[in-house]
Write a protein that holds these residues in place. Structure first.
Motif, PDB file in Angstrom:
ATOM      1  N   ARG A 179     -41.362  74.491  51.297  1.00 23.66           N
ATOM      2  CA  ARG A 179     -40.767  73.705  50.373  1.00 23.66           C
ATOM      3  C   ARG A 179     -39.493  73.109  50.337  1.00 23.66           C
ATOM      4  NH1 ARG A 179     -45.705  72.832  45.900  1.00 23.66           N
ATOM      5  NH2 ARG A 179     -46.837  74.618  47.053  1.00 23.66           N
ATOM      6  N   GLY A 180     -38.600  73.391  51.177  1.00 25.89           N
ATOM      7  CA  GLY A 180     -37.134  73.306  50.907  1.00 25.89           C
ATOM      8  C   GLY A 180     -36.649  73.061  52.259  1.00 25.89           C
ATOM      9  N   GLN A 181     -34.877  73.719  52.892  1.00 25.05           N
ATOM     10  CA  GLN A 181     -34.459  73.521  53.924  1.00 25.05           C
ATOM     11  C   GLN A 181     -33.776  74.645  53.624  1.00 25.05           C
ATOM     12  OE1 GLN A 181     -32.039  69.941  54.426  1.00 25.05           O
ATOM     13  NE2 GLN A 181     -33.059  68.302  52.714  1.00 25.05           N
ATOM     14  N   VAL A 246     -33.513  68.496  46.097  1.00 21.80           N
ATOM     15  CA  VAL A 246     -32.717  69.139  47.328  1.00 21.80           C
ATOM     16  C   VAL A 246     -31.874  68.744  47.978  1.00 21.80           C
ATOM     17  CG1 VAL A 246     -34.202  70.078  49.642  1.00 21.80           C
ATOM     18  CG2 VAL A 246     -35.586  70.995  46.901  1.00 21.80           C
ATOM     19  N   CYS A 247     -32.148  67.724  48.791  1.00 17.53           N
ATOM     20  CA  CYS A 247     -31.152  66.984  49.479  1.00 17.53           C
ATOM     21  C   CYS A 247     -29.934  66.952  48.924  1.00 17.53           C
ATOM     22  CB  CYS A 247     -31.526  65.804  50.007  1.00 17.53           C
ATOM     23  SG  CYS A 247     -32.687  65.577  51.094  1.00 17.53           S
ATOM     24  N   ARG A 248     -29.631  66.882  47.902  1.00 12.78           N
ATOM     25  CA  ARG A 248     -28.211  66.510  47.796  1.00 12.78           C
ATOM     26  C   ARG A 248     -27.556  68.080  47.259  1.00 12.78           C
ATOM     27  NH1 ARG A 248     -25.927  62.713  44.917  1.00 12.78           N
ATOM     28  NH2 ARG A 248     -27.848  61.573  45.025  1.00 12.78           N
ATOM     29  N   LEU A 249     -28.021  68.823  47.031  1.00 15.86           N
ATOM     30  CA  LEU A 249     -27.665  70.336  46.802  1.00 15.86           C
ATOM     31  C   LEU A 249     -27.592  70.613  48.323  1.00 15.86           C
ATOM     32  CD1 LEU A 249     -30.203  72.510  43.704  1.00 15.86           C
ATOM     33  CD2 LEU A 249     -27.295  71.491  44.043  1.00 15.86           C
ATOM     34  N   ALA A 250     -28.517  70.348  49.117  1.00 15.15           N
ATOM     35  CA  ALA A 250     -28.665  70.682  50.860  1.00 15.15           C
ATOM     36  C   ALA A 250     -27.088  70.241  50.942  1.00 15.15           C
ATOM     37  CB  ALA A 250     -29.320  70.514  51.169  1.00 15.15           C
ATOM     38  N   ASN A 251     -26.847  69.120  51.073  1.00 12.36           N
ATOM     39  CA  ASN A 251     -25.486  68.204  51.768  1.00 12.36           C
ATOM     40  C   ASN A 251     -24.246  69.152  51.030  1.00 12.36           C
ATOM     41  OD1 ASN A 251     -26.653  67.309  52.898  1.00 12.36           O
ATOM     42  ND2 ASN A 251     -27.146  64.738  52.177  1.00 12.36           N
ATOM     43  N   ALA A 252     -24.054  69.370  49.620  1.00 11.06           N
ATOM     44  CA  ALA A 252     -23.388  70.201  49.121  1.00 11.06           C
ATOM     45  C   ALA A 252     -22.508  70.933  49.403  1.00 11.06           C
ATOM     46  CB  ALA A 252     -23.869  70.239  47.499  1.00 11.06           C
ATOM     47  N   VAL A 253     -24.075  72.162  49.923  1.00  9.27           N
ATOM     48  CA  VAL A 253     -23.294  73.571  50.833  1.00  9.27           C
ATOM     49  C   VAL A 253     -22.955  72.724  51.818  1.00  9.27           C
ATOM     50  CG1 VAL A 253     -24.469  75.113  51.906  1.00  9.27           C
ATOM     51  CG2 VAL A 253     -25.813  74.887  50.113  1.00  9.27           C
ATOM     52  N   ILE A 268     -21.600  74.876  44.180  1.00  2.82           N
ATOM     53  CA  ILE A 268     -22.891  74.435  44.612  1.00  2.82           C
ATOM     54  C   ILE A 268     -23.399  72.861  43.906  1.00  2.82           C
ATOM     55  CG2 ILE A 268     -25.031  73.720  45.528  1.00  2.82           C
ATOM     56  CD1 ILE A 268     -24.506  76.857  46.680  1.00  2.82           C
ATOM     57  N   VAL A 269     -23.638  73.636  42.374  1.00  5.57           N
ATOM     58  CA  VAL A 269     -24.219  72.651  41.401  1.00  5.57           C
ATOM     59  C   VAL A 269     -23.016  72.172  40.975  1.00  5.57           C
ATOM     60  CG1 VAL A 269     -25.108  72.656  38.683  1.00  5.57           C
ATOM     61  CG2 VAL A 269     -25.737  73.918  41.056  1.00  5.57           C
ATOM     62  N   GLU A 270     -22.111  71.962  40.937  1.00  2.00           N
ATOM     63  CA  GLU A 270     -20.342  71.175  40.876  1.00  2.00           C
ATOM     64  C   GLU A 270     -20.322  70.239  41.407  1.00  2.00           C
ATOM     65  OE1 GLU A 270     -16.911  73.500  39.707  1.00  2.00           O
ATOM     66  OE2 GLU A 270     -18.203  74.180  38.120  1.00  2.00           O
ATOM     67  N   THR A 271     -20.981  70.911  42.923  1.00  2.00           N
ATOM     68  CA  THR A 271     -20.687  69.096  44.118  1.00  2.00           C
ATOM     69  C   THR A 271     -21.618  68.829  43.696  1.00  2.00           C
ATOM     70  OG1 THR A 271     -19.593  71.329  45.282  1.00  2.00           O
ATOM     71  CG2 THR A 271     -20.391  69.158  46.260  1.00  2.00           C
ATOM     72  N   ALA A 272     -22.751  68.758  43.575  1.00  2.00           N
ATOM     73  CA  ALA A 272     -24.054  68.005  43.200  1.00  2.00           C
ATOM     74  C   ALA A 272     -23.714  66.937  42.590  1.00  2.00           C
ATOM     75  CB  ALA A 272     -25.489  68.420  43.141  1.00  2.00           C
ATOM     76  N   GLU A 273     -22.974  67.691  40.546  1.00  2.00           N
ATOM     77  CA  GLU A 273     -23.231  66.667  39.822  1.00  2.00           C
ATOM     78  C   GLU A 273     -22.407  65.688  39.898  1.00  2.00           C
ATOM     79  OE1 GLU A 273     -24.354  66.448  36.942  1.00  2.00           O
ATOM     80  OE2 GLU A 273     -26.371  68.159  37.578  1.00  2.00           O
ATOM     81  N   ALA A 274     -21.037  66.377  40.860  1.00  2.00           N
ATOM     82  CA  ALA A 274     -19.858  65.667  40.594  1.00  2.00           C
ATOM     83  C   ALA A 274     -20.666  63.929  42.277  1.00  2.00           C
ATOM     84  CB  ALA A 274     -18.735  65.782  41.892  1.00  2.00           C
ATOM     85  N   SER A 275     -21.425  64.158  42.502  1.00  2.00           N
ATOM     86  CA  SER A 275     -21.622  63.914  43.184  1.00  2.00           C
ATOM     87  C   SER A 275     -22.612  62.014  42.466  1.00  2.00           C
ATOM     88  CB  SER A 275     -22.970  63.392  44.944  1.00  2.00           C
ATOM     89  OG  SER A 275     -23.915  64.088  44.358  1.00  2.00           O
ATOM     90  N   LEU A 276     -23.567  62.955  41.864  1.00  2.00           N
ATOM     91  CA  LEU A 276     -24.154  62.239  40.836  1.00  2.00           C
ATOM     92  C   LEU A 276     -23.087  61.141  40.195  1.00  2.00           C
ATOM     93  CD1 LEU A 276     -27.004  64.223  39.748  1.00  2.00           C
ATOM     94  CD2 LEU A 276     -27.166  62.404  41.484  1.00  2.00           C
ATOM     95  N   ALA A 281     -24.587  58.651  47.324  1.00  2.00           N
ATOM     96  CA  ALA A 281     -26.204  58.767  47.545  1.00  2.00           C
ATOM     97  C   ALA A 281     -25.468  59.594  48.462  1.00  2.00           C
ATOM     98  CB  ALA A 281     -26.266  57.112  48.661  1.00  2.00           C
ATOM     99  N   VAL A 282     -27.668  60.713  48.362  1.00  2.00           N
ATOM    100  CA  VAL A 282     -27.527  62.021  49.127  1.00  2.00           C
ATOM    101  C   VAL A 282     -26.906  62.030  50.185  1.00  2.00           C
ATOM    102  CG1 VAL A 282     -28.948  63.314  49.885  1.00  2.00           C
ATOM    103  CG2 VAL A 282     -29.690  62.214  47.835  1.00  2.00           C
ATOM    104  N   ASN A 283     -27.586  60.834  51.279  1.00  2.00           N
ATOM    105  CA  ASN A 283     -27.275  60.448  52.736  1.00  2.00           C
ATOM    106  C   ASN A 283     -25.176  60.032  53.242  1.00  2.00           C
ATOM    107  OD1 ASN A 283     -27.678  57.794  51.482  1.00  2.00           O
ATOM    108  ND2 ASN A 283     -27.432  56.878  53.400  1.00  2.00           N
ATOM    109  N   ASP A 284     -24.695  59.318  51.659  1.00  2.00           N
ATOM    110  CA  ASP A 284     -22.710  59.861  51.824  1.00  2.00           C
ATOM    111  C   ASP A 284     -22.182  60.375  51.398  1.00  2.00           C
ATOM    112  OD1 ASP A 284     -24.043  56.877  52.465  1.00  2.00           O
ATOM    113  OD2 ASP A 284     -23.445  56.223  50.662  1.00  2.00           O
TER     114      ASP A 284
END
Length: 315
Positions: A179-181, A246-253, A268-276, A281-284
């Motif tokens: 259940r992941g990427q 999962v998709c947001r963290l994967a896109n951060a990677v 990775i977490v900082e990048t995901a938090e910055a996007s939030l 959006a996840v796809n952007d």
């Protein structure tokens, strides 16, 4: 920047190039010198007691590159880093691998290296968790533990006589990841760390940074008595919110690896938090503007670290 194939307009490209250039200037631990090919001379001052590192050779008093790559300096140590290379296996490395062949006594896994890895049946636990002697019937049922395309979390414990690495599964369920990427990045972006597996509780996600460049981002599995109480229907269901995480963290990677940043769980977490916080959006996240914002944000962080160190040095 020339290796980044992003949909950037002219303004975004200039901003990104400027941010990456300033990052190289502000990073004191590793100074990027130049790209070289085989037999190119690396300009050094031998009076400075230079230390010769990997993929360099002393030829008639000149330091010569033995590999196509980039010259890097760490204090007085000079070495050449290849931009595209297969993973070089070392004992105690934490890896993520994919099963490609099932044998009677072992599994063969793809680990992004020159040779596939081997995981023996004797090193795994039975699915029911009972400790007992292994029988011929158990060996015939090896597919009940792993089958082709299963993703496994493991550690390098030894090398076989033919040089292929031998793995020891880690974690629960014999290290099986579900259940992941599974993401693939350049192995040099994942450095050896004290910890490679992280449970990101705020997201309900497991993040595993494999030294071989295979990175797993997946749902945190519920095991034990809690899982039994939940029932099989809930066990097989991943909430939509967790899928988005999962998709947001994967896109951060993906963004960080494309920019060539060393991957850590914190970054990775900082990048995901910055996007939030920026309401991206996840796809952007894989669009050009977020790439530029990430480069500029890291440039700002590097500048703050540089100024702090400069102030400490002047005391």
């Amino acid at each position: 920047m020339k290796d980044l194939h992003l949909p950037l307009n002219q303004t975004q490209r200039v901003r990104c190039e400027k941010a990456l250039h300033e990052l190289q200037v502000l990073t004191p631990t590793t100074v990027l010198a130049a790209a070289v090919t085989i037999a190119d001379t690396i300009p050094v001052n031998h009076e400075d007691s230079i230390l010769r590192g990997h993929w360099t050779s002393d030829q008639k008093g000149k330091l010569v590159s033995t590999l196509c790559g980039v010259v890097e300096w760490v204090d007085k140590l000079v070495h050449v880093r290849t931009l595209q290379a297969r993973y070089s296996v070392e004992i105690c490395d934490i890896l993520v691998g994919r099963v490609i062949k099932v044998g009677p006594e072992s599994w063969r896994l793809e680990i992004n290296s020159k040779q596939d890895a081997v995981m023996r049946f004797s090193s795994t636990n039975f699915p029911d968790g009972i400790q007992r002697r292994r029988t011929a019937v158990d060996e015939l049922n090896v597919r009940s533990i792993f089958e082709e395309n299963d993703v496994v979390y493991a550690e390098v414990c030894a090398f076989q006589h033919d040089g292929s690495p031998e793995l020891q599964p880690m974690g629960q369920k014999n290290g099986k990841l579900e259940r992941g990427q599974l993401l693939t990045v350049s192995p040099y972006l994942v450095k050896r760390q004290n910890q490679h597996c992280y449970h990101l509780e705020q997201y309900g996600v497991y993040l595993i940074l494999g030294r071989n460049g295979f990175i797993w981002v997946g749902e945190h599995a519920v095991v034990g008595e809690t899982a039994k109480l939940m029932g099989t229907e809930l066990e097989n269901f991943t909430p939509l919110e967790t899928r988005n995480h999962v998709c947001r963290l994967a896109n951060a990677v993906h963004v960080l690896s494309a920019l060539g940043f060393t991957l850590t769980a914190e970054l990775i977490v900082e990048t995901a938090e910055a996007s939030l916080s920026s309401k991206v959006a996840v796809n952007d996240m894989v669009g050009g503007e977020f790439f530029v914002q990430t480069a500029e944000r890291e440039k700002g962080a590097a500048r703050r670290v540089h100024l702090v160190r400069k102030e400490i040095g002047s005391i």
